[in-house]
Structure formats: C-alpha cells, structure tokens
Scaffold this active site. Sequence first.
Site, PDB file in Angstrom:
ATOM      1  N   GLU A  40       0.807  -1.215   0.000  1.00 30.31           N
ATOM      2  CA  GLU A  40       0.000   0.000   0.000  1.00 30.31           C
ATOM      3  C   GLU A  40       0.842   1.267   0.000  1.00 30.31           C
ATOM      4  OE1 GLU A  40      -1.624  -1.893   3.533  1.00 30.31           O
ATOM      5  OE2 GLU A  40      -1.672   0.124   4.377  1.00 30.31           O
ATOM      6  N   CYS A  81       3.522   8.314   1.354  1.00 28.51           N
ATOM      7  CA  CYS A  81       3.985   7.341   2.338  1.00 28.51           C
ATOM      8  C   CYS A  81       4.152   6.005   1.619  1.00 28.51           C
ATOM      9  CB  CYS A  81       2.960   7.260   3.457  1.00 28.51           C
ATOM     10  SG  CYS A  81       3.367   6.010   4.677  1.00 28.51           S
ATOM     11  N   CYS A 140       6.215  -7.667   7.045  1.00 22.95           N
ATOM     12  CA  CYS A 140       7.276  -7.156   7.919  1.00 22.95           C
ATOM     13  C   CYS A 140       7.695  -8.264   8.881  1.00 22.95           C
ATOM     14  CB  CYS A 140       6.764  -5.936   8.689  1.00 22.95           C
ATOM     15  SG  CYS A 140       8.033  -5.156   9.707  1.00 22.95           S
ATOM     16  N   CYS A 183       5.898  -5.764  15.633  1.00 26.84           N
ATOM     17  CA  CYS A 183       5.548  -4.830  16.710  1.00 26.84           C
ATOM     18  C   CYS A 183       4.106  -5.110  17.142  1.00 26.84           C
ATOM     19  CB  CYS A 183       5.684  -3.381  16.232  1.00 26.84           C
ATOM     20  SG  CYS A 183       7.387  -2.959  15.802  1.00 26.84           S
ATOM     21  N   CYS A 230       1.028  -3.128  15.383  1.00 29.90           N
ATOM     22  CA  CYS A 230       1.103  -2.771  13.966  1.00 29.90           C
ATOM     23  C   CYS A 230       0.505  -3.882  13.089  1.00 29.90           C
ATOM     24  CB  CYS A 230       2.563  -2.518  13.601  1.00 29.90           C
ATOM     25  SG  CYS A 230       2.792  -2.080  11.882  1.00 29.90           S
ATOM     26  N   GLY A 234       6.485  -2.515   6.118  1.00 30.54           N
ATOM     27  CA  GLY A 234       7.859  -3.015   6.062  1.00 30.54           C
ATOM     28  C   GLY A 234       8.842  -2.147   6.817  1.00 30.54           C
ATOM     29  N   SER A 274      11.842   5.952   8.239  1.00 32.19           N
ATOM     30  CA  SER A 274      11.399   5.607   9.585  1.00 32.19           C
ATOM     31  C   SER A 274      11.832   4.179   9.890  1.00 32.19           C
ATOM     32  CB  SER A 274       9.869   5.722   9.654  1.00 32.19           C
ATOM     33  OG  SER A 274       9.413   5.367  10.939  1.00 32.19           O
ATOM     34  N   ASN A 326      -3.760   3.693  16.614  1.00 34.71           N
ATOM     35  CA  ASN A 326      -4.846   3.481  15.662  1.00 34.71           C
ATOM     36  C   ASN A 326      -5.311   2.026  15.817  1.00 34.71           C
ATOM     37  OD1 ASN A 326      -6.617   3.834  13.587  1.00 34.71           O
ATOM     38  ND2 ASN A 326      -5.060   3.985  11.978  1.00 34.71           N
ATOM     39  N   CYS A 368      -0.590   1.962   9.163  1.00 39.18           N
ATOM     40  CA  CYS A 368       0.340   0.996   8.627  1.00 39.18           C
ATOM     41  C   CYS A 368      -0.210  -0.386   8.329  1.00 39.18           C
ATOM     42  CB  CYS A 368       1.381   0.791   9.698  1.00 39.18           C
ATOM     43  SG  CYS A 368       2.785   1.648   9.296  1.00 39.18           S
TER      44      CYS A 368
HETATM   45  N1  SAH Z   1       9.175  -0.123  10.089  1.00 41.27           N
HETATM   46  C1  SAH Z   1       9.238   1.306  10.160  1.00 41.27           C
HETATM   47  C2  SAH Z   1       8.142   2.008   9.381  1.00 41.27           C
HETATM   48  C3  SAH Z   1       6.798   1.634   9.824  1.00 41.27           C
HETATM   49  S1  SAH Z   1       5.419   2.468  10.119  1.00 41.27           S
HETATM   50  C4  SAH Z   1       9.199   1.744  11.597  1.00 41.27           C
HETATM   51  O1  SAH Z   1       9.030   0.897  12.467  1.00 41.27           O
HETATM   52  O2  SAH Z   1       9.406   2.913  11.864  1.00 41.27           O
HETATM   53  C5  SAH Z   1       5.420   4.065  10.561  1.00 41.27           C
HETATM   54  C6  SAH Z   1       4.986   4.352  12.000  1.00 41.27           C
HETATM   55  O3  SAH Z   1       3.634   3.957  12.321  1.00 41.27           O
HETATM   56  C7  SAH Z   1       5.877   3.635  12.973  1.00 41.27           C
HETATM   57  O4  SAH Z   1       6.283   4.537  13.962  1.00 41.27           O
HETATM   58  C8  SAH Z   1       4.951   2.585  13.541  1.00 41.27           C
HETATM   59  O5  SAH Z   1       5.388   2.156  14.778  1.00 41.27           O
HETATM   60  C9  SAH Z   1       3.628   3.316  13.583  1.00 41.27           C
HETATM   61  N2  SAH Z   1       2.446   2.459  13.728  1.00 41.27           N
HETATM   62  C10 SAH Z   1       2.281   1.194  13.280  1.00 41.27           C
HETATM   63  N3  SAH Z   1       1.060   0.706  13.640  1.00 41.27           N
HETATM   64  C11 SAH Z   1       0.447   1.687  14.328  1.00 41.27           C
HETATM   65  C12 SAH Z   1      -0.839   1.795  14.969  1.00 41.27           C
HETATM   66  N4  SAH Z   1      -1.698   0.788  14.972  1.00 41.27           N
HETATM   67  N5  SAH Z   1      -1.141   2.963  15.577  1.00 41.27           N
HETATM   68  C13 SAH Z   1      -0.262   3.993  15.584  1.00 41.27           C
HETATM   69  N6  SAH Z   1       0.957   3.946  15.005  1.00 41.27           N
HETATM   70  C14 SAH Z   1       1.318   2.803  14.390  1.00 41.27           C
END
Ligand code: SAH
Length: 355
Positions: free
Chosen positions: A100, A113, A120, A124, A127, A168, A200, A299, A342
Amino acid sequence: MSMSSLSSSNKPDIRGLSLVELTKAFTAIGEKPFRAKQIFDWIYKNGAMDFDSMSNISSDLRTKLKENFFLSSPKIVEEHISNDGTKKFLFEMADREKVETVIIPTATRATVCVSTQAGCKFGCKFCASGIGGWTRNLTAAEILSEILYAKSKSNLHPLSHIVFMGTGEPLDNYDNLMQAIRLINAKEGLGIAARRITVSTCGVIPKILQLAKEGLQIELAISLHGYNDESRKVLMPVNKKYPMNDLIAACREYIKATKRQITFEYILIKDVTCSPEAVRELGMLLKGMICKMNLIPYNPVSEFDHKMPTRQEMFDFQDSLERAGIHATIRTPRGRDVGAACGQLRHTAQKSAAV
Ligand code: SAH
C-alpha cells in the site's frame, strides 16, 4: 531476490536503474548514450508507465527496449479517498504480492507514504503490517513505481515529500531503499532534496550507522514507543536485539554525521505508554539531544487489545514532556476512515482472501 527475477521475462526493470547504469546498458546494445537521458525524462519527468507512451522514441527503439528491458506497471487493486483528502492505494506486484501507498495532501503540497517490503519481520505488537509476517523485499523499481504513480495522482498538490512509513522496515531492505532514494534525489530523477525524504525505522542499529555515512541529509525517524528496555521490548521485540541505550547512541552518531535533528515516534496507548514514569525516563534518555517527538495516537487494529488514551490524557502527556524539556507534537491522524494506518489495507485484503 534480484531485481530481474521479479519480471516475468528476466529482463532488468528500467525504472530501478541509475542513469549511469542505463547509459552503460544502452551502450552495450549499441544505442547512443543520450537516449538513456531521453528515457529517464520519460520515466521521471513525464511519468511514462510503459514504453509505448514514449512518443518521441522511434518504434524501432521501443521494440529494442522491450526486448532488453522491462517497465513494471503497477496494478491498482484498491483505491480509497478519505474525507480529509488522503488517498490510499493497494498495488499488486507481478507476483501478486500487495503493498500500500498513501498520498497525504496539505494545503499546498503532498507527501507520499511508501512501503518497502511485502509484510514485515519485526512483529511490533500494535502494527497491522507484521501480523501476516514477511514475504519479500520490494525492488528499487517497485518502490519507485509507488512514488511515480502517486506523483501522477497528485496534480493538485505537487509531490514534495517522501516518507518511508508504509508497510515493512526500510532499513531491512537497505540496498534497494538506497537505490530508490538516490533516484528520488538525483536531479535527472525526481529531484527531491534529501531533507524532504524521511526514513522511519524500528531501530536496526547497524543500518542507522551505515545511513549516517551515506553523505545525505536524509530525515531519520525512530519508532521509539517505549521509555526503557522493559517497556519497549513488550511492544517491540526488535529491542531484544537492539537495546535502547545502543539505539540512542546510534542516533547521536547520526545527528553528528548529518547535522539533522531526529524525530522520535512515540505511540500513545492508554495505560501503557503515557505514564509519569515514561515522562521521567524519556526526559533522562533524550537529555541534550537535537530531537523532537511525534506522538502518534494508537490506531486500533482488531488483533490487538490496546486502546487510545482520551484527548485530555494525550494533551497532558504532551505537556509533561514539554516540561521535561522534550519538544513534542501530537500527530493528527489522517485517512483513518479508509484504514490508512500501517499495513491495514494489505492486511484486510489478505484476511478477506483467506476466507
Ligand atoms: N518499520 C518502520 C516504518 C513503519 S510504520 C518503523 O518501524 O518505523 C510508521 C509508524 O507507524 C511507525 O512509527 C509505527 O510504529 C507506527 N504504527 C504502526 N502501527 C500503528 C498503529 N496501529 N497505531 C499507531 N501507530 C502505528
């Protein structure tokens, strides 16, 4: 996986080649070097998505191009436009993997973005991107096709900023990421300044140190999401391999080498991340560092049990951080009505394919 192995025909995808590489390849097939620049202009300045739209290229050369190269055309399988103008696309790659891309417009400009991997590895615990695991890296050509497509869709708001915050972990696909960044940055490519490109990362330390040495002032954003090793490793398993103090030391190294401020992303989860203890620990951890903090309200993702704090709790946390000497802003959620967090689109598409 090599770039060419993803094209059905084993030819190199022209979009992932630098001008130097393309010029060399053209010389090898008996073409004049200036033709490479012409093709580059078609791809990057005019946004050509296939060889046949390159109208000032003779049909003989177009045939030769098709024989020797490949130009991947992204297939859009879903397109969503949010009430706030955010546009979200789900692309299907040649091997049917889906990724996406999101266009986030502001009054005068647009940010895209971008995803860097199908899935991935890092898992986390908030996510959507990590839920289905990792399938593969995107090639530089695929990353660029996300951006070029987004560019073609943002006529009203010229595309000025790129953030690698899609599905990713960009630093886990380092070589393809850097090849794409060089082409985004090059004046013969998209000509977007490094300071307008944000990478990021969840904290892949050796690659942060490598990025620091690239001689580019790329904006670095670190997904911190915890205030000490204990709190961070619960949400981010990567912290077991790359602990917090080493991560912060790598960040200091990055600031020193690039003279750029770092952004720490910090998720706001009710009763988990926004305690007075968090403020105290963060104040000590980031003391004297050239950085700012971007607070991201959680989120909701149905697989996880977390809740977003109330507005008041978020503002109180922000205030306490400011008082502890950390400049913090709360990120305005964009495109939530179309699942722009994400990995949500990809994840939902995978879930519905499985039923
Ligand atoms: N892998 C990279 C890029 C990913 S996403 C990273 O970890 O930075 C970009 C941001 O969105 C990251 O800070 C990630 O932690 C955050 N993110 C992912 N899922 C989320 C969610 N459900 N709510 C809020 N932020 C989220």
